[in-house]
Design an enzyme around this catalytic site. Sequence first.
Site, PDB file in Angstrom:
ATOM      1  N   TYR A  76       0.840  -1.187   0.000  1.00  0.00           N
ATOM      2  CA  TYR A  76       0.000   0.000   0.000  1.00  0.00           C
ATOM      3  C   TYR A  76       0.879   1.243   0.000  1.00  0.00           C
ATOM      4  CZ  TYR A  76       0.330  -0.420   5.225  1.00  0.00           C
ATOM      5  OH  TYR A  76       0.749  -0.560   6.521  1.00  0.00           O
ATOM      6  N   CYS A  77       0.345   2.316  -0.577  1.00  0.00           N
ATOM      7  CA  CYS A  77       1.074   3.574  -0.756  1.00  0.00           C
ATOM      8  C   CYS A  77       2.460   3.340  -1.362  1.00  0.00           C
ATOM      9  CB  CYS A  77       1.199   4.329   0.568  1.00  0.00           C
ATOM     10  SG  CYS A  77       1.686   6.068   0.385  1.00  0.00           S
TER      11      CYS A  77
END
Length: 277
Positions: A146-147
């Site tokens: 994620y990110c």
Amino acid sequence: MEDWKQLFSGTVRYIDQRGKSARDDAIASFAYDDALAISVGNGTSPPTARLWVHDKTIILGIPDAKLPNVDAAIQWLEQHGYQAVVRNSGGLAVVLDAGVLNLSFILPDAKGIGIHEGYQFMVAFIQDLFRNLTTEIKAFEIKGSYCPGDYDLSIGGRKFAGISQRRVKNGSAVQIYLCVEGSGRERAELVRQFYGIGMKGQSNKFEYPEVKPETMASLAEMLSIQLTVDDVCKWIYQALKSVSTSITEQSLDNAEQQSFEKRLEQMKDRNIKALGI
């Protein structure tokens, strides 16, 4: 740019703000960094390190707030005990909890220090911080995390940290989240489901990450040791103390408090506009 040891060789300001958990406290964290960036940038404060932890909070990027089904996704998070906050720095959704340490370096001369140099400054510090435990920390994008970004920090291809950067006037805040303890996979699974609900099978012009939980782990998991947020905080303080002439733990002065209040209102307005809360 100067390496982290040179930049922190004089007086260093150290602010430990761990122990906060409410949504408004998470909103306040970004306002704190803005206020400090202003004073560090104009030379009224030395370079600063700020530590912060917020339990059960999902920090969203602006694109996350534009998910087709974002209201249902946030409601789902709340049902699992998580609050959602939209940040003012770059990036996408990340998970904060009691096992995730956030570190902000507030640096001067934003006009003279390139954005990539700011990221590299933090990477070098983290590599040095954990050098006695591992020399395998690498910085490159971890697909499936994620990110994701060019300055994901990983060991053996599994991500444990991400870096963002915020520039305010002539100061900059380089922010990193460190998954120190707990399950990186469980955090990634939470974000994976958030995106699944938020997209609800719809197409979108923005390409959201396809999160694969196996790409993420905490430092404690990867190093197979008992490691706590408290341990890492002590090491950060010791690292700064070893290179600086002095460390001050001064709280916000009057001018900084005024900047903080203004930036806090801006953060609240941002969240109202983005999420309607």
